[in-house]
Write a protein that holds these residues in place. Structure first.
Motif, PDB file in Angstrom:
ATOM      1  N   PRO B 143       0.852  -1.186   0.000  1.00 43.50           N
ATOM      2  CA  PRO B 143       0.000   0.000   0.000  1.00 43.50           C
ATOM      3  C   PRO B 143       0.890   1.239   0.000  1.00 43.50           C
ATOM      4  N   ARG B 262      -3.766  -3.561   5.742  1.00 42.63           N
ATOM      5  CA  ARG B 262      -4.847  -3.203   6.658  1.00 42.63           C
ATOM      6  C   ARG B 262      -4.577  -1.885   7.360  1.00 42.63           C
ATOM      7  N   ASP B 265      -5.672   0.592   4.815  1.00 38.17           N
ATOM      8  CA  ASP B 265      -7.070   0.399   4.402  1.00 38.17           C
ATOM      9  C   ASP B 265      -8.061   0.831   5.470  1.00 38.17           C
ATOM     10  N   TYR B 268      -8.911   4.587   5.611  1.00 35.84           N
ATOM     11  CA  TYR B 268      -9.264   5.238   4.358  1.00 35.84           C
ATOM     12  C   TYR B 268      -9.908   6.601   4.570  1.00 35.84           C
ATOM     13  N   PRO B 320      -4.485   6.136  -1.127  1.00 32.81           N
ATOM     14  CA  PRO B 320      -5.541   5.275  -1.648  1.00 32.81           C
ATOM     15  C   PRO B 320      -6.587   6.092  -2.405  1.00 32.81           C
TER      16      PRO B 320
END
Lengths: 279, 383
Positions: B143, B262, B265, B268, B320
């Motif tokens: 990520p 994670r 994520d 976010y 993201p």
């Protein structure tokens, strides 16, 4: 002997699963022992030592020892070491690299670390070959030697690490071997305690990937070679030129006392602060 | 008792690159390593002047961009807030250590002032060609947080945000600027002390013998002690277990990689930053970022004057990818226009999430020139 074993155990990581990755006859374990004895001799605390390692067999040494350890990328250990030392000059930063690591892929970083005279000790474990990847030629593979990528003999010349580091401006430059262990302990301890950039080239044989393809009968044979083909620098200098060419000098080649870059930068900061003080 | 004097904000006439430096210093950056490259060099030049005049600041010019990244990673491990700045060719060289920083969870900020590419390309002309390189340039699944800025004031603010995200999530953060934003001079206001929240990294509070450097916690972000503080641990770019030691155990490999994802994520909503302009009743939506977003803002205003209900979604976080905002706009608009100074790097993302919701049009320019408001206006009025 039991004292030595006890000492070593004080510095190894007991939460790391042994056995180690080194092949029978490898010299790297001897370097690790020597490094531990040098740190102990200098009475450094485990907290203040940062061992920064590159990639390759030598790079794996870092995982076994209970210092602050950073296993970096291939050839770039000195860049990390430079950042660590500049960020915290109180730390004793030791970079541990192989010959392919320090002088092939990392050659540019090495000459600049030497030129900058950053307060880092560089230990280069020279086994004349890429061991971990299976025995390909490196920048220190001797001309004529056989490797996986020079099956008909190596056509290129090899680097002289001592000359290269000296020319690049390193404060201290020395060469030792894993056969001359007492001398190696001394060379590492001196390099760590000297200011600025210090490089120790350590001849550490690789029987598995180099020796058995290059007319050495055993690992012992390679250690004997280290004994018979090297001369302490002082006696080497007395030899006639044709003898000099055949033998590898070992010992301390340079022992400058110039302050490291991190010291100069600290001084600059102090000077600027003094100038900007309100009168 | 004297009434406290109302503190006035300091006003500067500065370019984006200088604003980045102001933002970095405000965020607590004390270490910069870099290598000169147009059009980002002003950042390192200003850092070279400013950092040695702070109490603990360190500036170092390295031999290349690979070394710059190595130096800032080392300094970050030693407890510093760190930054480097570059442009496309240098950013390509940084990919190796960007991956290392992802794997070892080292907070750092990379400012990439984008210029025309590929290769040496157009050193003094603007482009937005590094969007997908920022997302996927280094090898392996990882990520990443990528931010952008459209004005000089935003350069300052997004640099502070970049540092906060880096420290909060133990992640490298890339701030993508373009040559226009970096070199345009504008009036900006320096924030007052305390105006921006500054996040400092969490250091362990447990005794060293209890410390697990890569432990899986609720937040997914392990605490991070500076080197030399008594917490001796192993850092490696190899896939590692919770103690930091290399592992080949399938369950440990899976746990590490899944946690790396994670930890980004699950936050976010905190990380996705956008500005919306006249989007509530928009029938034609523009999705833009960087200097193009400023052309788009004017185009949207002019379209409104001409009677077209246009709106702008300005992306400040590129990755993201701010999916919910794009989806919402796509649902209410009959057309989404994605203008960008590349062959369509962000429009790929927009199409990925909204192709089934609305009609998506791209507007690309790769000739080293800016996308003008009139170009975007033309696209809007064509619907």
């Amino acid at each position: 002997m039991s004292d030595v074993t006890e000492l070593i155990h004080q510095y190894l990581r007991h939460n790391k699963k042994f056995p180690h990755v080194f092949c029978p006859g490898c010299g790297h374990g001897i370097v690790l022992g020597s490094l531990i004895r040098s740190v102990h001799e200098l009475a450094l605390s485990k907290d203040e030592v940062v061992l920064v390692a590159g990639i390759g067999c030598s790079g794996r040494i870092a995982v076994y020892v209970d210092f602050n350890t950073v296993h970096t990328t291939h050839g770039r250990a000195l860049t990390f070491a430079t950042g660590i030392k500049m960020a915290n000059p109180d730390l004793k930063v030791i970079a541990l690299m192989g010959d392919g690591d320090a002088f092939s892929i990392g050659g540019n970083h090495l000459i600049h670390a030497a030129r900058r005279n950053i307060g880092v000790t560089a230990l280069v474990l020279n086994n004349s070959i890429y061991g971990m990847t299976g025995g390909q030629s490196s920048a220190t593979t001797p001309k004529g030697a056989v490797s996986q990528t020079a099956p008909f003999g190596h056509l290129e010349k090899s680097f002289d690490l001592v000359k290269l580091a000296s020319a690049a401006g390193a404060n201290g430059v020395s060469r030792g071997t894993v056969f001359h262990v007492n001398m190696l302990d001394r060379l590492i301890a001196e390099a760590v305690s000297r200011p600025g950039f210090n490089l120790v080239e350590i001849m550490s044989p690789c029987f598995t990937q180099y020796g058995r393809k290059n007319k050495f009968k055993s690992a012992v044979d390679m250690f004997k070679w280290l004994k018979t083909e090297t001369s302490p620098l002082e006696s080497w200098e007395q030899l006639p030129p044709e003898e000099k060419a055949k033998r590898l000098p070992i010992g301390t080649f340079l022992a400058g006392q110039e302050p490291g870059l991190e010291v100069l930068y600290g001084n600059l900061r102090d000077d600027l602060a003094a100038k900007e003080q309100p009168r | 008792m004297a009434t406290p004097r109302k503190t006035k904000k300091q006003v500067l006439f500065a370019q984006g690159n200088e604003a980045v430096v102001e933002g970095a210093l405000l965020a607590g950056c004390t270490f910069f390593a870099g290598y000169p490259i147009t059009p980002s060099s002003e950042i390192m030049e200003e850092m070279a002047r400013r950092l040695p005049r702070s109490e603990t600041g360190v500036f170092i010019q390295m031999e290349d961009e690979i070394a710059s990244m190595g130096a800032i990673i080392g300094a970050s491990l030693a407890g510093r807030k760190v930054m480097t700045a570059t442009s496309g060719p240098g950013f390509s060289l940084m990919q190796e250590h960007l991956g290392y920083a992802c794997m070892t969870e080292v907070p750092l900020v990379i400012v990439n002032v984008m210029r025309g590419g590929p290769s040496t390309g157009l050193p003094t002309s603007p482009a937005q060609g590094d969007v997908q390189q920022a997302r996927w340039g280094t090898h392996g699944d990882h990520p990443i947080i990528v931010l952008s800025a459209a004005s000089v004031q935003e350069c300052l603010e997004m640099t502070v945000t970049a540092f906060n995200f880096a420290e909060k999530y133990r992640s490298p953060v890339i701030l993508l600027l373009d040559e226009i934003t970096a070199h345009t001079r504008e009036k900006i206001e320096l924030p007052l002390p305390g105006e921006h929240e500054i996040f400092n990294r969490v250091v362990p509070s447990m005794p060293p013998e209890w410390y697990k450097p890569f432990e899986d916690t609720m937040r997914g972000v392990p605490s991070m002690p500076p080197l030399g503080s008594g917490y001796r641990y192993h850092v490696t770019g190899l896939t590692h277990d919770v103690m930091g030691f290399p592992t080949q155990q399938p369950d440990e490999i899976k746990a590490l990689i899944e946690r790396l994802f994670r930890k980004i994520d699950q936050f976010y909503t905190d990380i996705m930053l956008v500005d919306e302009y006249l989007t509530t009743d928009a029938e034609v939506g523009v999705v833009a970022y960087g200097s193009v977003a400023r052309s788009a803002e004017l185009a949207v205003a002019q379209a409104r004057e001409a009677g077209v209900n246009a709106g702008l979604l300005k992306l400040k976080t590129l990755f993201p990818f701010p999916r919910p905002f794009v989806e919402r706009l796509a649902r209410s608009c009959k057309t989404l226009i994605v203008p960008e100074m590349n062959m369509g790097q962000m429009s790929r993302e927009v199409k990925r999430v909204a192709a089934s919701l609305t009609h998506i049009r791209t507007l690309n320019r790769i000739d080293g020139q800016i996308i003008t408001p009139s170009q975007i206006l033309k696209a809007i009025t064509q619907g």
